[in-house]
Design an enzyme around this catalytic site. Structure first.
Site, PDB file in Angstrom:
ATOM      1  N   THR A 125      -3.748  30.376 -31.178  1.00  0.00           N
ATOM      2  CA  THR A 125      -2.494  30.100 -30.470  1.00  0.00           C
ATOM      3  C   THR A 125      -1.660  29.021 -31.159  1.00  0.00           C
ATOM      4  O   THR A 125      -2.196  28.054 -31.692  1.00  0.00           O
ATOM      5  CB  THR A 125      -2.824  29.659 -29.019  1.00  0.00           C
ATOM      6  OG1 THR A 125      -3.629  30.668 -28.422  1.00  0.00           O
ATOM      7  CG2 THR A 125      -1.567  29.449 -28.192  1.00  0.00           C
ATOM      8  N   SER A 131       0.927  34.685 -26.132  1.00  0.00           N
ATOM      9  CA  SER A 131       0.606  36.108 -25.905  1.00  0.00           C
ATOM     10  C   SER A 131       0.967  36.931 -27.136  1.00  0.00           C
ATOM     11  O   SER A 131       0.276  37.881 -27.494  1.00  0.00           O
ATOM     12  CB  SER A 131       1.387  36.630 -24.698  1.00  0.00           C
ATOM     13  OG  SER A 131       1.013  35.924 -23.549  1.00  0.00           O
ATOM     14  N   ARG A 243     -13.608  38.377 -23.928  1.00  0.00           N
ATOM     15  CA  ARG A 243     -13.100  38.816 -22.613  1.00  0.00           C
ATOM     16  C   ARG A 243     -14.247  38.986 -21.627  1.00  0.00           C
ATOM     17  O   ARG A 243     -14.118  38.658 -20.448  1.00  0.00           O
ATOM     18  CB  ARG A 243     -12.335  40.132 -22.759  1.00  0.00           C
ATOM     19  CG  ARG A 243     -11.118  39.915 -23.592  1.00  0.00           C
ATOM     20  CD  ARG A 243     -10.129  41.033 -23.607  1.00  0.00           C
ATOM     21  NE  ARG A 243      -8.970  40.516 -24.328  1.00  0.00           N
ATOM     22  CZ  ARG A 243      -8.111  41.249 -25.008  1.00  0.00           C
ATOM     23  NH1 ARG A 243      -8.248  42.549 -25.041  1.00  0.00           N
ATOM     24  NH2 ARG A 243      -7.098  40.685 -25.615  1.00  0.00           N
ATOM     25  N   ILE A 337     -11.558  28.457   3.985  1.00  0.00           N
ATOM     26  CA  ILE A 337     -12.670  28.408   4.951  1.00  0.00           C
ATOM     27  C   ILE A 337     -13.164  26.971   5.139  1.00  0.00           C
ATOM     28  O   ILE A 337     -13.613  26.597   6.215  1.00  0.00           O
ATOM     29  CB  ILE A 337     -13.811  29.362   4.498  1.00  0.00           C
ATOM     30  CG1 ILE A 337     -13.330  30.808   4.660  1.00  0.00           C
ATOM     31  CG2 ILE A 337     -15.110  29.114   5.255  1.00  0.00           C
ATOM     32  CD1 ILE A 337     -14.235  31.857   4.034  1.00  0.00           C
ATOM     33  N   GLU A 363      -7.662  33.538 -23.346  1.00  0.00           N
ATOM     34  CA  GLU A 363      -8.201  34.774 -23.948  1.00  0.00           C
ATOM     35  C   GLU A 363      -7.431  36.009 -23.463  1.00  0.00           C
ATOM     36  O   GLU A 363      -8.020  37.058 -23.178  1.00  0.00           O
ATOM     37  CB  GLU A 363      -9.701  34.875 -23.687  1.00  0.00           C
ATOM     38  CG  GLU A 363     -10.410  33.686 -24.321  1.00  0.00           C
ATOM     39  CD  GLU A 363     -11.824  33.940 -24.731  1.00  0.00           C
ATOM     40  OE1 GLU A 363     -12.185  35.107 -24.923  1.00  0.00           O
ATOM     41  OE2 GLU A 363     -12.553  32.948 -24.886  1.00  0.00           O
ATOM     42  N   THR A 365      -3.697  36.686 -21.123  1.00  0.00           N
ATOM     43  CA  THR A 365      -3.328  36.577 -19.697  1.00  0.00           C
ATOM     44  C   THR A 365      -3.563  37.920 -18.996  1.00  0.00           C
ATOM     45  O   THR A 365      -3.753  38.957 -19.652  1.00  0.00           O
ATOM     46  CB  THR A 365      -1.834  36.209 -19.553  1.00  0.00           C
ATOM     47  OG1 THR A 365      -1.062  37.295 -20.111  1.00  0.00           O
ATOM     48  CG2 THR A 365      -1.481  34.914 -20.264  1.00  0.00           C
TER      49      THR A 365
HETATM   50  C1  LIG Z   1      -7.218  25.221 -21.437  1.00  0.00           C
HETATM   51  C2  LIG Z   1      -6.799  26.201 -22.484  1.00  0.00           C
HETATM   52  C3  LIG Z   1      -7.690  26.529 -23.497  1.00  0.00           C
HETATM   53  C4  LIG Z   1      -7.302  27.430 -24.502  1.00  0.00           C
HETATM   54  N1  LIG Z   1      -8.163  27.666 -25.550  1.00  0.00           N
HETATM   55  C5  LIG Z   1      -7.698  28.357 -26.636  1.00  0.00           C
HETATM   56  C6  LIG Z   1      -8.485  28.440 -27.841  1.00  0.00           C
HETATM   57  O1  LIG Z   1      -9.602  27.935 -27.927  1.00  0.00           O
HETATM   58  N2  LIG Z   1      -7.955  29.077 -28.924  1.00  0.00           N
HETATM   59  C7  LIG Z   1      -6.735  29.661 -28.890  1.00  0.00           C
HETATM   60  O2  LIG Z   1      -6.331  30.219 -29.917  1.00  0.00           O
HETATM   61  N3  LIG Z   1      -5.969  29.611 -27.761  1.00  0.00           N
HETATM   62  C8  LIG Z   1      -6.411  28.963 -26.644  1.00  0.00           C
HETATM   63  N4  LIG Z   1      -5.641  28.861 -25.507  1.00  0.00           N
HETATM   64  C9  LIG Z   1      -4.317  29.505 -25.487  1.00  0.00           C
HETATM   65  C10 LIG Z   1      -4.240  30.682 -24.528  1.00  0.00           C
HETATM   66  O3  LIG Z   1      -4.944  31.777 -25.025  1.00  0.00           O
HETATM   67  C11 LIG Z   1      -2.732  30.966 -24.303  1.00  0.00           C
HETATM   68  O4  LIG Z   1      -2.224  29.907 -23.521  1.00  0.00           O
HETATM   69  C12 LIG Z   1      -2.500  32.300 -23.638  1.00  0.00           C
HETATM   70  O5  LIG Z   1      -2.823  33.353 -24.527  1.00  0.00           O
HETATM   71  C13 LIG Z   1      -1.048  32.496 -23.176  1.00  0.00           C
HETATM   72  O6  LIG Z   1      -0.122  32.113 -24.145  1.00  0.00           O
HETATM   73  P1  LIG Z   1       1.064  31.093 -23.758  1.00  0.00           P
HETATM   74  O7  LIG Z   1       0.445  29.947 -23.072  1.00  0.00           O
HETATM   75  O8  LIG Z   1       1.884  30.849 -24.963  1.00  0.00           O
HETATM   76  O9  LIG Z   1       1.933  31.879 -22.652  1.00  0.00           O
HETATM   77  P2  LIG Z   1       3.109  32.918 -22.939  1.00  0.00           P
HETATM   78  O10 LIG Z   1       2.692  33.906 -23.965  1.00  0.00           O
HETATM   79  O11 LIG Z   1       4.376  32.159 -23.146  1.00  0.00           O
HETATM   80  O12 LIG Z   1       3.188  33.677 -21.541  1.00  0.00           O
HETATM   81  C14 LIG Z   1       3.876  33.163 -20.394  1.00  0.00           C
HETATM   82  C15 LIG Z   1       3.869  34.232 -19.305  1.00  0.00           C
HETATM   83  O13 LIG Z   1       4.551  35.411 -19.773  1.00  0.00           O
HETATM   84  C16 LIG Z   1       3.687  36.528 -19.685  1.00  0.00           C
HETATM   85  N5  LIG Z   1       3.941  37.436 -20.814  1.00  0.00           N
HETATM   86  C17 LIG Z   1       4.001  37.144 -22.140  1.00  0.00           C
HETATM   87  N6  LIG Z   1       4.224  38.250 -22.852  1.00  0.00           N
HETATM   88  C18 LIG Z   1       4.312  39.278 -21.961  1.00  0.00           C
HETATM   89  C19 LIG Z   1       4.519  40.677 -22.069  1.00  0.00           C
HETATM   90  N7  LIG Z   1       4.664  41.273 -23.257  1.00  0.00           N
HETATM   91  N8  LIG Z   1       4.556  41.410 -20.926  1.00  0.00           N
HETATM   92  C20 LIG Z   1       4.381  40.838 -19.722  1.00  0.00           C
HETATM   93  N9  LIG Z   1       4.171  39.514 -19.552  1.00  0.00           N
HETATM   94  C21 LIG Z   1       4.121  38.752 -20.653  1.00  0.00           C
HETATM   95  C22 LIG Z   1       2.273  35.956 -19.737  1.00  0.00           C
HETATM   96  O14 LIG Z   1       1.337  36.831 -19.134  1.00  0.00           O
HETATM   97  C23 LIG Z   1       2.455  34.677 -18.923  1.00  0.00           C
HETATM   98  O15 LIG Z   1       2.408  34.984 -17.557  1.00  0.00           O
HETATM   99  C24 LIG Z   1      -6.023  28.023 -24.456  1.00  0.00           C
HETATM  100  C25 LIG Z   1      -5.147  27.707 -23.412  1.00  0.00           C
HETATM  101  C26 LIG Z   1      -5.511  26.794 -22.451  1.00  0.00           C
HETATM  102  C27 LIG Z   1      -4.528  26.436 -21.376  1.00  0.00           C
END
Ligand SMILES: Cc1cc2nc3c(=O)[nH]c(=O)nc-3n(C[C@H](O)[C@H](O)[C@H](O)COP(=O)(O)OP(=O)(O)OC[C@H]3O[C@@H](n4cnc5c(N)ncnc54)[C@H](O)[C@@H]3O)c2cc1C
Length: 379
Positions: A125, A131, A243, A337, A363, A365
């Site tokens: 990320t 995403s 997953r 509850i 991993e 959303t």
């Molecule tokens: C505590 C924590 C630990 C993590 N650990 C790791 C790690 O070890 N390694 C790593 O690489 N990453 C890690 N992540 C990152 C995590 O995988 C991402 O935060 C996640 O994939 C979502 O990306 P984003 O936060 O940029 O949200 P965004 O991609 O900006 O998404 C925001 C919203 O838009 C929605 N959305 C985005 N695209 C679409 C679409 N095409 N259609 C419909 N809805 C969509 C998403 O579902 C979400 O609801 C971690 C995150 C957290 C918070």
């Protein structure tokens, strides 16, 4: 699913370990300080949990995916963040190296992480690529026998306490999206590597999450993992295991919440009788138990099918989508509850409720899982 004797025995080993070692004091310390507990890490390594599903020839226990799922479930039932400690080497840390590494790379890195001597994190990320992981802007440019990496990764679980990272970087900027991306194993002690401050999170405190910055970091071409320019799609085909791990973590959280809710509903009296005697409460418990049972069947079956080599790509997304959303519904009801007590930190459901929240996010959303499921239907 009917578990065989060996799986029942392992389930008991995991449950006994979690119940005796994940003390309320430890859980509270992790939650309030957010610090990684090296003693617990060592203890888990001693029992072989770090290499639960890593083959014995690489220093692991050679367990199957169902055993790994049972471990995640039983650990998360007591303490969701401590389930992450042995998860990383068995899934996103060791996974890409086991799947795409050369024999030399496997021999060099896997025994170290399978025995807990070293820690490895998964760095995909970026601030602008969540995403849409194909939007990676971190670059790796070939320079003689080396590659030079520049860029920033964000939200990396375990980054500040890790020795190595599997890093995704664009190696061919002429190719769009997930094409032209390669994977590298990067030693995090190399010059040019620095870390952001650990994030202050809602939950899963005790496993620090931070940015990693790469500023002209020189890695040897021997640390290129998998094919040049095609690392992303190669890795994605094999990363379903992550997953399944998060699904089992969410399942464990839900089970822990249900047990706490049943206990509270039987003990707490209002209007002259236990809460459990009110149909509204008992029906909530029935719904929670039914959803948990469905999720468990799906996860266990998918784990077995995964090892049997079936194409379970869509099922893995169904597991992750259903179980993590279910876990949040169950945690919500468990707090409900408990009434006001559920909002107080002395009761474990308060922390479980916060810990459950991450499972629908990391991993992939829920929306990304829906995309994968829909794509499999509409191809
Ligand atoms: C505590 C924590 C630990 C993590 N650990 C790791 C790690 O070890 N390694 C790593 O690489 N990453 C890690 N992540 C990152 C995590 O995988 C991402 O935060 C996640 O994939 C979502 O990306 P984003 O936060 O940029 O949200 P965004 O991609 O900006 O998404 C925001 C919203 O838009 C929605 N959305 C985005 N695209 C679409 C679409 N095409 N259609 C419909 N809805 C969509 C998403 O579902 C979400 O609801 C971690 C995150 C957290 C918070």
């Amino acid at each position: 699913m009917i578990l065989d004797e060996e799986h029942v025995m392992m389930q008991k080993v995991f449950r006994d370990f979690a119940e005796s070692e994940f003390t309320p004091e430890l859980q509270e310390r992790l939650d309030t300080t957010g610090e990684f507990d090296w003693d617990m890490h060592k203890e888990m390594a001693k029992y072989g949990f770090m290499g639960a599903r890593i083959p014995e020839e690489y220093g692991g226990q050679g367990g199957d995916t169902l055993t790994y799922v049972l471990m995640m479930e039983e650990f998360a039932r007591v303490c969701p963040v401590l389930a992450i400690y042995p998860n990383t080497p068995n899934s996103l840390g060791g996974g890409p190296i086991m799947a795409c590494g050369t024999e030399e790379q496997k021999k060099k890195y896997i025994p170290l992480i399978a025995t807990g001597k070293k820690k490895l994190c998964f760095a995909l990320t970026e601030p602008g690529a969540g995403s849409d992981a194909g939007g990676t802007t971190t670059k790796a440019v070939a320079d003689g026998d080396d590659f030079i990496i520049n860029g920033r990764k964000t939200f990396i679980s375990g980054a500040p306490v890790s020795d190595y990272a599997v890093v995704y970087a664009k190696t061919d900027p002429t190719q769009k999206g997930s094409k032209g991306i390669s994977m590298f194993i990067v030693d995090l002690k190399l010059p040019g590597v620095s870390f952001g401050k650990p994030e202050k999170k809602m939950g899963i405190n005790g496993y620090p999450t931070s940015d990693i910055v790469f500023d002209d970091v020189r890695v040897s071409k021997n640390d290129l993992l998998g094919p040049l320019h095609n690392g992303f799609s190669t890795a994605m085909k094999t990363l379903g295991i992550g997953r399944l791990g998060v699904s089992a973590q969410a399942l464990g959280i839900a089970q822990g919440c249900l047990e706490a809710a049943v206990k509270h509903a039987k003990e707490r009296e209002q209007f002259g009788r236990p809460l459990a005697k009110f149909q509204a409460i008992s029906f909530m418990l029935a719904d929670m138990a039914t959803e948990i049972t469905l999720a468990r069947e799906l996860i266990y079956n998918t784990a077995v099918e995964f090892d049997a080599g079936k194409d379970v790509a869509a099922k893995l997304s169904m597991c992750k989508y259903f179980t993590t959303e279910m876990s949040n519904r169950v945690a919500y009801k468990a707090v409900q509850i408990h009434g006001g007590y559920g909002y107080i930190k002395d009761y474990p459901v308060e922390r479980m409720y916060r810990d459950a929240r991450i499972t629908t996010l990391y991993e992939g959303t829920s929306q990304i899982q829906q995309l994968v499921i829909a794509r499999s239907l509409l191809k």
